[in-house]
Design a protein around this motif. Structure first.
Motif, PDB file in Angstrom:
ATOM      1  N   PHE A   8     -23.558  27.171  20.998  1.00 13.11           N
ATOM      2  CA  PHE A   8     -23.928  28.230  22.005  1.00 13.11           C
ATOM      3  C   PHE A   8     -22.535  29.408  22.029  1.00 13.11           C
ATOM      4  N   SER A   9     -21.996  30.459  22.197  1.00 16.34           N
ATOM      5  CA  SER A   9     -21.522  31.609  21.983  1.00 16.34           C
ATOM      6  C   SER A   9     -20.751  31.661  23.382  1.00 16.34           C
ATOM      7  N   HIS A  10     -20.122  32.890  23.667  1.00 12.13           N
ATOM      8  CA  HIS A  10     -19.372  32.784  25.194  1.00 12.13           C
ATOM      9  C   HIS A  10     -20.415  33.018  25.711  1.00 12.13           C
ATOM     10  N   GLY A  11     -20.606  32.554  26.916  1.00 10.67           N
ATOM     11  CA  GLY A  11     -21.212  33.264  27.940  1.00 10.67           C
ATOM     12  C   GLY A  11     -22.702  33.007  27.614  1.00 10.67           C
ATOM     13  N   ASP A  12     -23.353  32.281  27.137  1.00 10.10           N
ATOM     14  CA  ASP A  12     -24.143  32.057  26.694  1.00 10.10           C
ATOM     15  C   ASP A  12     -25.212  30.713  27.584  1.00 10.10           C
ATOM     16  N   LEU A  13     -23.822  30.067  27.379  1.00 13.10           N
ATOM     17  CA  LEU A  13     -24.329  28.597  28.107  1.00 13.10           C
ATOM     18  C   LEU A  13     -24.784  28.372  29.744  1.00 13.10           C
ATOM     19  N   ARG A  14     -23.925  29.643  30.413  1.00 14.48           N
ATOM     20  CA  ARG A  14     -24.430  29.793  31.969  1.00 14.48           C
ATOM     21  C   ARG A  14     -25.333  30.256  32.285  1.00 14.48           C
ATOM     22  N   LEU A  15     -26.707  31.634  31.078  1.00 14.60           N
ATOM     23  CA  LEU A  15     -27.300  31.774  31.488  1.00 14.60           C
ATOM     24  C   LEU A  15     -28.261  31.112  31.215  1.00 14.60           C
ATOM     25  N   TYR A  16     -28.133  30.321  29.303  1.00 13.25           N
ATOM     26  CA  TYR A  16     -29.283  29.098  29.453  1.00 13.25           C
ATOM     27  C   TYR A  16     -29.678  28.055  30.286  1.00 13.25           C
ATOM     28  N   LEU A  17     -28.478  27.472  31.232  1.00 12.98           N
ATOM     29  CA  LEU A  17     -28.295  26.403  32.352  1.00 12.98           C
ATOM     30  C   LEU A  17     -29.542  27.579  33.515  1.00 12.98           C
ATOM     31  N   LEU A  18     -28.329  28.557  33.935  1.00 12.42           N
ATOM     32  CA  LEU A  18     -30.090  29.782  34.392  1.00 12.42           C
ATOM     33  C   LEU A  18     -31.537  29.120  34.740  1.00 12.42           C
ATOM     34  N   ASN A  19     -31.613  29.707  33.583  1.00 14.31           N
ATOM     35  CA  ASN A  19     -32.863  30.159  33.254  1.00 14.31           C
ATOM     36  C   ASN A  19     -33.725  28.315  32.548  1.00 14.31           C
ATOM     37  N   LEU A  20     -32.688  26.728  32.196  1.00 12.56           N
ATOM     38  CA  LEU A  20     -33.342  26.132  32.614  1.00 12.56           C
ATOM     39  C   LEU A  20     -33.631  25.343  34.387  1.00 12.56           C
TER      40      LEU A  20
ATOM     41  N   TYR B  23     -20.726  20.166  34.481  1.00 15.48           N
ATOM     42  CA  TYR B  23     -20.526  20.392  35.865  1.00 15.48           C
ATOM     43  C   TYR B  23     -19.655  21.327  35.935  1.00 15.48           C
ATOM     44  N   PRO B  24     -18.758  21.593  36.106  1.00 14.12           N
ATOM     45  CA  PRO B  24     -18.161  22.715  35.912  1.00 14.12           C
ATOM     46  C   PRO B  24     -18.913  23.905  35.997  1.00 14.12           C
ATOM     47  N   ARG B  25     -19.236  23.780  34.829  1.00  8.74           N
ATOM     48  CA  ARG B  25     -20.300  25.499  35.444  1.00  8.74           C
ATOM     49  C   ARG B  25     -21.308  25.530  36.341  1.00  8.74           C
ATOM     50  N   LEU B  26     -21.889  24.583  36.576  1.00  9.59           N
ATOM     51  CA  LEU B  26     -22.801  24.139  37.735  1.00  9.59           C
ATOM     52  C   LEU B  26     -22.000  25.552  39.236  1.00  9.59           C
ATOM     53  N   ALA B  27     -20.658  24.576  39.343  1.00 12.55           N
ATOM     54  CA  ALA B  27     -19.517  24.457  40.163  1.00 12.55           C
ATOM     55  C   ALA B  27     -20.060  25.926  40.305  1.00 12.55           C
ATOM     56  N   LYS B  28     -19.079  26.721  39.127  1.00 10.15           N
ATOM     57  CA  LYS B  28     -18.779  27.532  39.384  1.00 10.15           C
ATOM     58  C   LYS B  28     -20.029  29.119  40.032  1.00 10.15           C
TER      59      LYS B  28
ATOM     60  N   ALA C  91     -32.491  36.405  39.881  1.00  8.45           N
ATOM     61  CA  ALA C  91     -32.978  38.043  39.548  1.00  8.45           C
ATOM     62  C   ALA C  91     -32.669  38.122  37.958  1.00  8.45           C
ATOM     63  N   GLU C  92     -31.211  37.673  38.204  1.00 13.16           N
ATOM     64  CA  GLU C  92     -30.282  37.301  36.875  1.00 13.16           C
ATOM     65  C   GLU C  92     -30.619  37.147  35.191  1.00 13.16           C
ATOM     66  N   VAL C  93     -31.737  36.020  35.828  1.00 13.72           N
ATOM     67  CA  VAL C  93     -32.249  35.616  34.651  1.00 13.72           C
ATOM     68  C   VAL C  93     -33.373  36.245  34.901  1.00 13.72           C
ATOM     69  N   ALA C  94     -33.958  37.187  35.502  1.00 12.96           N
ATOM     70  CA  ALA C  94     -35.204  37.882  34.723  1.00 12.96           C
ATOM     71  C   ALA C  94     -34.100  39.393  34.552  1.00 12.96           C
ATOM     72  N   ALA C  95     -33.659  39.638  34.471  1.00 18.99           N
ATOM     73  CA  ALA C  95     -32.158  40.641  34.347  1.00 18.99           C
ATOM     74  C   ALA C  95     -32.361  40.730  32.750  1.00 18.99           C
ATOM     75  N   ARG C  96     -31.798  39.535  32.949  1.00 19.07           N
ATOM     76  CA  ARG C  96     -30.985  39.424  31.122  1.00 19.07           C
ATOM     77  C   ARG C  96     -32.584  38.912  30.388  1.00 19.07           C
ATOM     78  N   SER C  97     -33.415  38.422  30.516  1.00 25.15           N
ATOM     79  CA  SER C  97     -34.461  38.678  29.549  1.00 25.15           C
ATOM     80  C   SER C  97     -34.520  38.787  27.973  1.00 25.15           C
ATOM     81  N   GLY C  98     -34.032  39.940  28.096  1.00 19.55           N
ATOM     82  CA  GLY C  98     -33.862  39.803  26.656  1.00 19.55           C
ATOM     83  C   GLY C  98     -32.862  39.002  25.437  1.00 19.55           C
ATOM     84  N   GLU C  99     -31.533  38.801  26.359  1.00 17.23           N
ATOM     85  CA  GLU C  99     -30.572  38.374  26.036  1.00 17.23           C
ATOM     86  C   GLU C  99     -31.068  36.990  25.870  1.00 17.23           C
ATOM     87  N   LEU C 100     -32.072  35.958  26.693  1.00 17.21           N
ATOM     88  CA  LEU C 100     -32.113  34.748  26.468  1.00 17.21           C
ATOM     89  C   LEU C 100     -33.008  34.908  25.735  1.00 17.21           C
ATOM     90  N   GLU C 101     -34.525  35.573  25.198  1.00 21.12           N
ATOM     91  CA  GLU C 101     -34.581  35.420  23.675  1.00 21.12           C
ATOM     92  C   GLU C 101     -34.192  35.906  22.297  1.00 21.12           C
TER      93      GLU C 101
END
Length: 204
Positions: free
Chosen positions: A5-17, A48-53, A79-89
């Motif tokens: 995962f590149s920087h910041g990608d894991l955060r978004l991927y956790l939200l997607n899950l 867990y630290p990322r989930l806490a954040k 709303a953030e997941v929907a707004a960043r759907s392109g990044e998720l792809e």
């Protein structure tokens, strides 16, 4: 090996899950491993630290369900997941590329290991064939030499096993994947080497 995962990608991927449904911590870690084909198996200290954040940011909530802590995405998180759907792809495409590259790397390592083993066996066989003839050994002499060569063979096999085991464990510990087809190829080549040795011994 580059990070999965590149920087910041894991955060978004956790939200997607979590957008797919509530999950407890172990389930999240298992899902990450499954979705990445085993190329990324995160630790609790990573997740867990990322989930806490995410909880601090109001994107995730948590509740206690028996002995488990269950995490659930909020409307703000959706709303953030929907707004960043392109990044998720893009993340999904990068993960697929990473799985393919690591599988190729493992296959290449296995091919090189087997090539080296075959070369060593062939060199040993040539050296024995080219050795000057010896006087007729007594049965005790022959058994002594056989036991000595057996010890050498066992030491070589153990060294090869230890090296391959170390390489594989290091690869996995660094977040690498062991694709099923790569492991199947390794097993097939080991079987082939064993058969080749058996034939060589029968022909003597």
């Amino acid at each position: 090996m580059p990070p999965v995962f590149s920087h910041g990608d894991l955060r978004l991927y956790l939200l997607n899950l979590l957008d797919e449904g509530p999950r407890h911590g172990y389930d999240i870690m298992q899902a990450l491993s499954d979705r990445t084909g085993g190329t990324y198996t995160p630790s609790a200290g990573t997740i867990y630290p990322r989930l806490a954040k995410l909880e601090e940011e109001g994107l995730v909530t948590k509740r206690i369900d028996g002995r488990k802590t269950v995490y659930e995405i909020t409307e703000r998180g959706r709303a953030e997941v929907a707004a960043r759907s392109g990044e998720l792809e893009g993340i999904q495409a990068d993960l697929a590329d990473s799985v393919r590259l690591i599988a190729d790397e493992v296959r290449g390592s296995m091919r090189e290991a087997m090539k080296s083993l075959r070369a060593d066996l062939a060199a040993a066989a040539r050296a024995e064939r080219d050795a000057p003839p010896q006087t007729e050994p007594t049965p005790d002499d022959a058994r002594t030499r056989a036991r000595e060569q057996l010890r050498r063979a066992e030491a070589g096999v153990n060294e090869f096993r230890a090296q391959v085991r170390t390489d594989l464990r290091t690869h996995v510990a660094r977040g690498g994947d062991l694709a099923a087809d790569a492991v199947d190829a390794l097993i097939d080549r080991l079987d082939a080497a064993a058969r080749e040795l058996s034939r060589s011994l029968r022909d003597r």
